[in-house]
Design a protein around this motif. Sequence first.
Motif, PDB file in Angstrom:
ATOM      1  N   PHE C  23       0.875  -1.166   0.000  1.00 13.13           N
ATOM      2  CA  PHE C  23       0.000   0.000   0.000  1.00 13.13           C
ATOM      3  C   PHE C  23       0.909   1.212   0.000  1.00 13.13           C
ATOM      4  O   PHE C  23       1.547   1.490   1.011  1.00 13.13           O
ATOM      5  CB  PHE C  23      -0.876   0.043   1.253  1.00 13.13           C
ATOM      6  CG  PHE C  23      -1.887  -1.061   1.332  1.00 13.13           C
ATOM      7  CD1 PHE C  23      -2.988  -1.068   0.487  1.00 13.13           C
ATOM      8  CD2 PHE C  23      -1.736  -2.090   2.242  1.00 13.13           C
ATOM      9  CE1 PHE C  23      -3.926  -2.084   0.574  1.00 13.13           C
ATOM     10  CE2 PHE C  23      -2.679  -3.093   2.331  1.00 13.13           C
ATOM     11  CZ  PHE C  23      -3.773  -3.105   1.489  1.00 13.13           C
ATOM     12  N   VAL C  26       3.851   1.174   2.357  1.00 15.42           N
ATOM     13  CA  VAL C  26       3.774   0.091   3.344  1.00 15.42           C
ATOM     14  C   VAL C  26       3.754  -1.253   2.622  1.00 15.42           C
ATOM     15  O   VAL C  26       2.941  -1.471   1.729  1.00 15.42           O
ATOM     16  CB  VAL C  26       2.473   0.206   4.181  1.00 15.42           C
ATOM     17  CG1 VAL C  26       2.417  -0.908   5.216  1.00 15.42           C
ATOM     18  CG2 VAL C  26       2.381   1.576   4.820  1.00 15.42           C
ATOM     19  N   ALA C  28       2.503  -4.530   3.148  1.00 12.29           N
ATOM     20  CA  ALA C  28       1.611  -5.191   4.093  1.00 12.29           C
ATOM     21  C   ALA C  28       1.867  -6.689   4.114  1.00 12.29           C
ATOM     22  O   ALA C  28       1.849  -7.321   5.160  1.00 12.29           O
ATOM     23  CB  ALA C  28       0.153  -4.901   3.737  1.00 12.29           C
ATOM     24  N   PRO C  47       0.625 -10.682  15.358  1.00 13.74           N
ATOM     25  CA  PRO C  47       0.176  -9.479  16.054  1.00 13.74           C
ATOM     26  C   PRO C  47      -0.585  -8.545  15.114  1.00 13.74           C
ATOM     27  O   PRO C  47      -0.577  -8.726  13.889  1.00 13.74           O
ATOM     28  CB  PRO C  47       1.472  -8.821  16.535  1.00 13.74           C
ATOM     29  CG  PRO C  47       2.526  -9.350  15.637  1.00 13.74           C
ATOM     30  CD  PRO C  47       2.087 -10.705  15.193  1.00 13.74           C
ATOM     31  N   SER C  48      -1.235  -7.561  15.698  1.00 13.91           N
ATOM     32  CA  SER C  48      -2.027  -6.603  14.943  1.00 13.91           C
ATOM     33  C   SER C  48      -1.170  -5.907  13.874  1.00 13.91           C
ATOM     34  O   SER C  48      -0.049  -5.510  14.143  1.00 13.91           O
ATOM     35  CB  SER C  48      -2.602  -5.564  15.924  1.00 13.91           C
ATOM     36  OG  SER C  48      -3.493  -4.735  15.263  1.00 13.91           O
ATOM     37  N   GLY C  49      -1.704  -5.810  12.674  1.00 11.80           N
ATOM     38  CA  GLY C  49      -1.009  -5.087  11.622  1.00 11.80           C
ATOM     39  C   GLY C  49       0.040  -5.900  10.883  1.00 11.80           C
ATOM     40  O   GLY C  49       0.769  -5.365  10.044  1.00 11.80           O
ATOM     41  N   CYS C  50       0.124  -7.214  11.134  1.00 13.04           N
ATOM     42  CA  CYS C  50       1.204  -8.004  10.516  1.00 13.04           C
ATOM     43  C   CYS C  50       0.846  -8.456   9.108  1.00 13.04           C
ATOM     44  O   CYS C  50       1.680  -9.015   8.405  1.00 13.04           O
ATOM     45  CB  CYS C  50       1.555  -9.203  11.381  1.00 13.04           C
ATOM     46  SG  CYS C  50       0.272 -10.459  11.373  1.00 13.04           S
ATOM     47  N   GLY C  51      -0.399  -8.229   8.672  1.00 11.18           N
ATOM     48  CA  GLY C  51      -0.758  -8.566   7.298  1.00 11.18           C
ATOM     49  C   GLY C  51      -1.698  -9.746   7.149  1.00 11.18           C
ATOM     50  O   GLY C  51      -1.941 -10.214   6.031  1.00 11.18           O
ATOM     51  N   LYS C  52      -2.273 -10.215   8.231  1.00 14.69           N
ATOM     52  CA  LYS C  52      -3.172 -11.374   8.155  1.00 14.69           C
ATOM     53  C   LYS C  52      -4.397 -11.066   7.312  1.00 14.69           C
ATOM     54  O   LYS C  52      -4.723 -11.803   6.371  1.00 14.69           O
ATOM     55  CB  LYS C  52      -3.647 -11.768   9.572  1.00 14.69           C
ATOM     56  CG  LYS C  52      -2.541 -12.000  10.565  1.00 14.69           C
ATOM     57  CD  LYS C  52      -3.077 -12.375  11.932  1.00 14.69           C
ATOM     58  CE  LYS C  52      -3.909 -11.298  12.612  1.00 14.69           C
ATOM     59  NZ  LYS C  52      -3.137 -10.127  13.046  1.00 14.69           N
ATOM     60  N   THR C  53      -5.044  -9.967   7.645  1.00 10.70           N
ATOM     61  CA  THR C  53      -6.266  -9.619   6.918  1.00 10.70           C
ATOM     62  C   THR C  53      -5.968  -9.387   5.445  1.00 10.70           C
ATOM     63  O   THR C  53      -6.715  -9.824   4.566  1.00 10.70           O
ATOM     64  CB  THR C  53      -6.912  -8.370   7.542  1.00 10.70           C
ATOM     65  OG1 THR C  53      -7.319  -8.700   8.864  1.00 10.70           O
ATOM     66  CG2 THR C  53      -8.089  -7.891   6.739  1.00 10.70           C
ATOM     67  N   THR C  54      -4.859  -8.725   5.175  1.00 13.85           N
ATOM     68  CA  THR C  54      -4.505  -8.447   3.785  1.00 13.85           C
ATOM     69  C   THR C  54      -4.319  -9.749   3.001  1.00 13.85           C
ATOM     70  O   THR C  54      -4.765  -9.870   1.859  1.00 13.85           O
ATOM     71  CB  THR C  54      -3.241  -7.582   3.736  1.00 13.85           C
ATOM     72  OG1 THR C  54      -3.439  -6.420   4.540  1.00 13.85           O
ATOM     73  CG2 THR C  54      -2.919  -7.166   2.322  1.00 13.85           C
ATOM     74  N   GLU C 169     -10.881 -13.562  12.030  1.00 16.44           N
ATOM     75  CA  GLU C 169     -11.184 -13.370  13.446  1.00 16.44           C
ATOM     76  C   GLU C 169     -12.669 -13.501  13.714  1.00 16.44           C
ATOM     77  O   GLU C 169     -13.300 -12.612  14.279  1.00 16.44           O
ATOM     78  CB  GLU C 169     -10.691 -11.994  13.909  1.00 16.44           C
ATOM     79  CG  GLU C 169      -9.278 -11.752  13.463  1.00 16.44           C
ATOM     80  CD  GLU C 169      -8.577 -10.693  14.289  1.00 16.44           C
ATOM     81  OE1 GLU C 169      -9.098 -10.303  15.337  1.00 16.44           O
ATOM     82  OE2 GLU C 169      -7.474 -10.291  13.882  1.00 16.44           O
ATOM     83  N   HIS C 202      -5.780 -13.558  16.373  1.00 18.32           N
ATOM     84  CA  HIS C 202      -4.554 -13.190  17.061  1.00 18.32           C
ATOM     85  C   HIS C 202      -4.535 -13.794  18.462  1.00 18.32           C
ATOM     86  O   HIS C 202      -3.774 -13.396  19.307  1.00 18.32           O
ATOM     87  CB  HIS C 202      -4.296 -11.675  17.083  1.00 18.32           C
ATOM     88  CG  HIS C 202      -5.440 -10.859  17.573  1.00 18.32           C
ATOM     89  ND1 HIS C 202      -5.857  -9.736  16.925  1.00 18.32           N
ATOM     90  CD2 HIS C 202      -6.262 -11.007  18.623  1.00 18.32           C
ATOM     91  CE1 HIS C 202      -6.893  -9.224  17.578  1.00 18.32           C
ATOM     92  NE2 HIS C 202      -7.147  -9.977  18.617  1.00 18.32           N
TER      93      HIS C 202
END
Lengths: 380, 362, 362, 307, 285
Positions: C23, C26, C28, C47-54, C169, C202
């Motif tokens: 992005f 970034v 991701a 952890p939060s922001g590590c790219g799982k959702t992406t 999640e 997570h």
Amino acid sequence: ACGGDDDEPAADDTDDAADDSGDGDDADSGDDADSGDDAAEPAGDGPDCAVDEVDGDLFLYNWAEYIDPELLTAFEEQYGVSVTQDTYDSNEAMQPIISAGNSGYDVIVPSDYMVSIMISNGDVMALNKAAIPNYSNLADDFESGLPYDPEGAYAAPYQWGTTGLGVDKAVTGEDFPRSWALVFDQATADEYGTAGSISLLNDPRETLGAALKYLGYSLNSTSEEELNEAKELVANAPIQAFDSDGYDENLATGQTVVAHGYSGNFFVQFDEADDPAQYEYFVPDEGGTRWVDNMAVVHDAPHPCTAHTFINFILDAENGAALTNWNYYASPNEAAEASILPEILEDPAIYPDDLEKLEFISDTGDYEINFSDAFIEAKG
Amino acid sequence: MFWVSNLPSMVPAVSMRALTKRFDDVVAVDALDLDIADGEFFALLGPSGCGKTTTLRMIAGLEIPSAGSLKIHGDEVGTLPPNKRPVNTVFQNYALFPHMSIADNVGFGLRMQKTPKADVARRVGEAIELVRLTGMEHRRPNQLSGGQQQRVALARALVNRPKVLLLDEPLAALDLKLRQGMQFELKQLQREVGITFVFVTHDQEEALSMADRIGVMGDGELLQVGTPEEIYDQPVNRFVADFIGRSNFLPGTVEDSSTVCLTNGTRVVVDHAGTTGEAIALSLRPERVQLVDRGAVPDGHASLDGTIGAVTFLGSGVVYHVTLDWMTIEVRAENRPSVARREVGDDVSLWWRDDAVAVVPA
Amino acid sequence: MFWVSNLPSMVPAVSMRALTKRFDDVVAVDALDLDIADGEFFALLGPSGCGKTTTLRMIAGLEIPSAGSLKIHGDEVGTLPPNKRPVNTVFQNYALFPHMSIADNVGFGLRMQKTPKADVARRVGEAIELVRLTGMEHRRPNQLSGGQQQRVALARALVNRPKVLLLDEPLAALDLKLRQGMQFELKQLQREVGITFVFVTHDQEEALSMADRIGVMGDGELLQVGTPEEIYDQPVNRFVADFIGRSNFLPGTVEDSSTVCLTNGTRVVVDHAGTTGEAIALSLRPERVQLVDRGAVPDGHASLDGTIGAVTFLGSGVVYHVTLDWMTIEVRAENRPSVARREVGDDVSLWWRDDAVAVVPA
Amino acid sequence: MSSSSLDPLDIVDPDHEHHHVGEEVERRLRKADRRRGLLLALPAYLYMVLFFAVPLVIVLVYSFATRTSSGSVALSGWNLDSYRKLGEPIVRNVVFRSAWLAAITTFVCLVIGYPYAYYAATRRPLVRNLLLVAVMIPFWTNFLVRNYSWRLLLSTGGPISSATEAVGLGETDLLFTRTAVVLGLTYSFLPFMILPLYASIERIDWRLVEASRDLYSNGVQSFLKIVLPLSLPGVIAGSILVFVPSLGAYVTPEILGGGRETMLGSYIVTQFLTARNWPVGASVSFVLMAVMLSATIVYFRSGGKNL
Amino acid sequence: MSGSSSAQARGIARFGLSLNVVVVLIFLYAPIVLLTIYSFSGARNPGQWGGFTLDWYRALGDDTRVQDAIWVSIKVALVSTVVSVVLGTMAALALERFTFRGKKVFDALLYLPIIIPDVTMAVMMLLFFTQAFDLLDAWFGLRIAKGFATIVVSHIAFNIAFVSVVVRARIAGMDATLEQAAADLYATRWRAFVHVTLPQIMPGVMGGALLALTLSLDDVVVTQFVAGPGSTTLPVYVFSLIRKGVTPLINAVSVVMLSASLVLVIGSLFAQRANQGRRRREPAA
Ligand SMILES: Nc1ncnc2c1ncn2[C@@H]1O[C@H](COP(=O)(O)OP(=O)(O)OP(=O)(O)O)[C@@H](O)[C@H]1O
Ligand SMILES: Nc1ncnc2c1ncn2[C@@H]1O[C@H](COP(=O)(O)OP(=O)(O)OP(=O)(O)O)[C@@H](O)[C@H]1O
Ligand SMILES: NCCCCNCCCN
Ligand SMILES: [Mg+2]
Ligand SMILES: [Mg+2]
């Protein structure tokens, strides 16, 4: 006997207007030029129409409540065309719509000064008098010599009237001066209980004109000093409102005691009152405005012949009488007088005896801006 | 430390008597009797909708009790508006003022109390230091992470030196790792400042690990109050046992004061069985069940035979779902190299120490 | 069961090669290589922001990869729009259509695929039955509890018989008790329907207990892929070890292939120490540390002496924070009547089996 | 909703052929997305350009032209005279007066609209909707008739005057006063204040108010420190929506104010119609619009999207 | 319920709030009540009570000019509302959900109709139409006249702006994952829009439509300038009466239109409520 002997400035103005007509064409956004040229042709040769010829339905743009609907029906029946009438509330709102072109209207009813503006702008077409034989039904002073259209080349008078004051005599009593002092002079206003209960027309020319008249000047004066004097007068007068729309009602409901306005409106209003004798309309002794509304053919009228036929129809004696009997304004149509109700004909408020003190408002060209600025300043 | 530690006193910090709250036809809190001691870390625990938040809101003054008495440090406060109570709240979603800086958020209560400006600045600085956010004073709440926001909410409440601090699920919005960290910090902080904490959560492990005492609520009523160990080891009923940690419930009937006959006929010795003939259940925690090879149960213990039905790996432990003829029992084993792992289908026997079970009403 | 179980096949359900998503500036997701087998329950953890959702969104087609290849059942799908992929998603907040009934929500995908009306009705009925919501077909989502909504989201995805089901999640919004229940159900369901599940969470315990395999992500990269046991017992680095469960890290230096010298001078025998002279850390899980009276360590084991600094009761266990001269070590003991409880200040010794530690880079 | 206007979106969906992934494809897809956005905006965009921007440019051109003595516009001899005129005292007076009246109107709308919106936003849904609809309903009658009705209400001997006389306060002569103008403008634009205010108050997280109460604020302090600042977007949106048309109003000041207070709207009308001075009418309009547009854009771009 | 117990004002504040609501409602309805009363007055002058009569309603039944004007108004309002709702909603979607070239200009362009003075817009539309018609005539020999179409076109030009502002506010508050969920469930963009987005933004669309309808039904100046022969709307007709006196006939017209819209609005409110009620009563197993 009176109209022809109008003041100099008005006559001058007409000349100016004629001179300006060339500019007016240039000024007109390019595409109006053609129609403008038509209008700028010397008076007298309007469209090639025969008497009673119709070339389609009639589209009439008129003041509201200014014609008996039955008269329109009569025209429809007589000539087998339909009439569509739309209405406006001021010359100023009507003019740009016509001037812009493509309005779709055939006949309009502008007031005197607006006629001269529209002539110089090329907004109206020269009349083919041959197609309007009833033009001769007009009284002499209406048939020619009107300052805004001396030859009667563009406009046919429709109705006329005056601008003056309506007064609630329940407050002033019977015995008050028939003078603009009632409005502009604090002492007089205090004496007769009009101070703070006065409405003047919300119109620069009419109201500054009244002040000019009170001061003894022409209401078409283009003198800066005179205008300044008039402005100060208006600014310091004990006025409640500047109102062109409801002055008659406000007088009738007691909101105001003196109202500046057009003759016909007052009569209709007084008629409704419990006691019509409580009220009086008059043109002040110092003089006032005389106005004439006129029929004219729109420069790009889609049906110029029907338009001529309609003008001819209104100028008919019987029809002219019907008009006045319905709307209570004086008729310029001499031939019609025979059929006008006597109480109208004999009412000096409608047909004033003394036309000398009356003046037409004429277009002052660039000076109009001074009037409108002065009026804004006077209002505060 | 910037606050004066409350002196120990015999007057409870919060005292409720028949405290009740009705919303139209819903009885949200039903005649609560509870004393919370000064300086205590008290956790209110219970399923969603059981009335925890309503109780807290009554203490805070955000909800007017329908009936009963509520005293804070001995003073009746039932209808006192929130701004007149020596109590502050850390809200579940923090409720930080989004249009104010961190410093302004923290100083809000002091300013409202007309504290002199210099004092406000000093105490705000101290509070921000306490929650380790020095340097972030001028940020807005939305420029902070969840954990940082949580700390701001804490500082904003603590800076007022309330007599009682109310916390409504303050950690619920944090992710697991962060939550564990904050649990520890919060507990530390409470010890340092010595303020009474009333803490609402629906996470039993959180309550167990942090609280001095726990009150378990269900349906507006207080079901049990006690230390974490009491609640865990001696739950008064099935609901409490199941809600606090996991438990197996073995249905049976009381034979005599120390014997219970399970549904499958097995006789089990217990400490206090109850009235003879009564239908009861034995609450047996998964980690207290011993899993051995079929038949390898030490003498003198009741045993149940079964088969491993499922294995769930949890990291620090393994949960075996052992299928018996008449029920399934969860067994938790430590995950250590020394402990043999079982497979699905293995035949096993289960046993437990007599003091490992609690008798609860059926 | 209303769907055809996927036949076992050698073609991975999802296959990523150097899959990358940027992005602006970034990164991701950073050059992911990963195969997820057909029918597998795969958890992505981090952890939060590590790219799982992406990552999940790229599989779903909601995000276009910046580089790399992405195949579903062997077909390259990199730029295929979401509505053309044999994949469905259960969104974190469920994303149920608030203006539609439960039945209409569940039937949405089928209707969009122009499934004949009668089929839609039948399959929606079956799916609703599967998630045990029969009778609630005509309610709106806002008339359901969180757990029920979660099940609707599941049914809405499953009814389409996707080749791969993505779950971002799905349980995060549920409270602990409910979450534990749903974990079990979800796992059951996956076994029944045999669909490949790619599950983002997570919560490590959730991942450990549910997944066949886990991928641990950090900062857009895949750090380790393996079974729960592999990840837990043989973490490749400190980050993974700490993220999955709790761990103590004892710093030291490699002496030889099987000996590590800890910072305090203690020599420890390990399985594979690494290169001599290298600075490493021993990762030691709290539950693998044995806590004994001072000096009572069996022969042949390295031991550390310390004092109990704090005790945390967790219900099924107790965590002791043992203070050594040079660090603090967490020890987890089972909460059983047979295990003696220690008090703060007790002098203790710690030891562990040689195979209880993992060597990770310092 | 016409389906043809949106269908093309699917045509530009990537085809099965584009399977190789990479920045190039990503860029192309992003471009396709932008194209989709443009396509979606296009009907309105074209419409606004053709039927608003182009006409606007015509008047803009007129503002640099000269009035002929007959009051038409000479499209030659371009100049800035009409803009210079804006500096004259007469225009300045009008601007200050209208800004002042518009500001008072905005303030009055705020003062009575805020509590109304607040009250509505804190009711249950049915009451809420009724209160909002109640604000709209009067506007389903003709606007001139509403103004005339006010004229009657305010006139000497009218209902208000009679009422105040009956309670011993004497006659109130409100018609044709500045008060009447403010009253009329307030009446005309109150809904434009209430609606955005309602939207922003309704969105407030009431837990913040509780938090402030918990932190020792009394009700008034909570309102001033929390509710008011958080509803500021609504306050600003509402104020723009009241202030701008108040400046431009001309019928109400004439009917209720007795035409004694020339407002900017009346001034513009006067220039276009009575004085037939289109260049000045146009230049005043443009300066007004430029000022208002900058204010509006600054506000709306800075995050507020209320109505 | 948005107001919690402590957010709801108590005591004096509560009283003040309620009082303000009453005062505002009286303020809003006093003129409406008055004009309704005078629609039954026998006097021609709307300021004088001339005894109860239904004459004006009867006159309304006979007055074809007023009826024509009402019909033109309604047709203009409906057509311009429908078109501007469609275009305005699309614009709102584009502005909230996409980036594209010229977006900022478009954004600004959409605020202009809200802030332009009525007369200025009237004049510019007049100039535009007449010049455009001249061009069409000169280039293609097309002769077009002003009339119904030009009114509609002008009303749309200002209504698009108002609709898009309202709809944008609604879209901004909408959960974008719903559209993604629809895409995930095999919906094409168009079907996702129809089945998910549109129902979600419907309150905003309805609000925009309501506003557009009101603005269109109330516009005088722009309409007067762009109308052609025979296409007078009610407000323009009423406005032209201003000098000659507005009779209670116009009050009667107002009352009739008010009643009609009241029936519509209240009807839809109750329909909505009944709908919700039915939903609530559905089986709760
Ligand atoms: N303002 C209110 N009006 C009506 N009922 C309410 C209100 N507040 C709470 N309730 C009801 O009171 C009961 C208790 O609610 P409360 O919020 O105290 O539960 P809780 O234990 O905090 O639950 P959670 O864990 O979900 O936060 C619930 O049934 C709830 O629906
Ligand atoms: N649309 C976007 N534009 C810019 N950056 C983005 C976008 N979406 C995600 N990112 C960034 O990409 C990174 C990975 O985000 P992602 O949502 O995949 O994380 P995650 O692992 O799902 O985190 P979480 O557990 O918080 O959901 C983050 O740094 C995030 O800020
Ligand atoms: N600000 C002018 C926008 C044009 C819309 N006119 C509607 C007038 C309603 N009275
Ligand atoms: Mg709660
Ligand atoms: Mg995520």
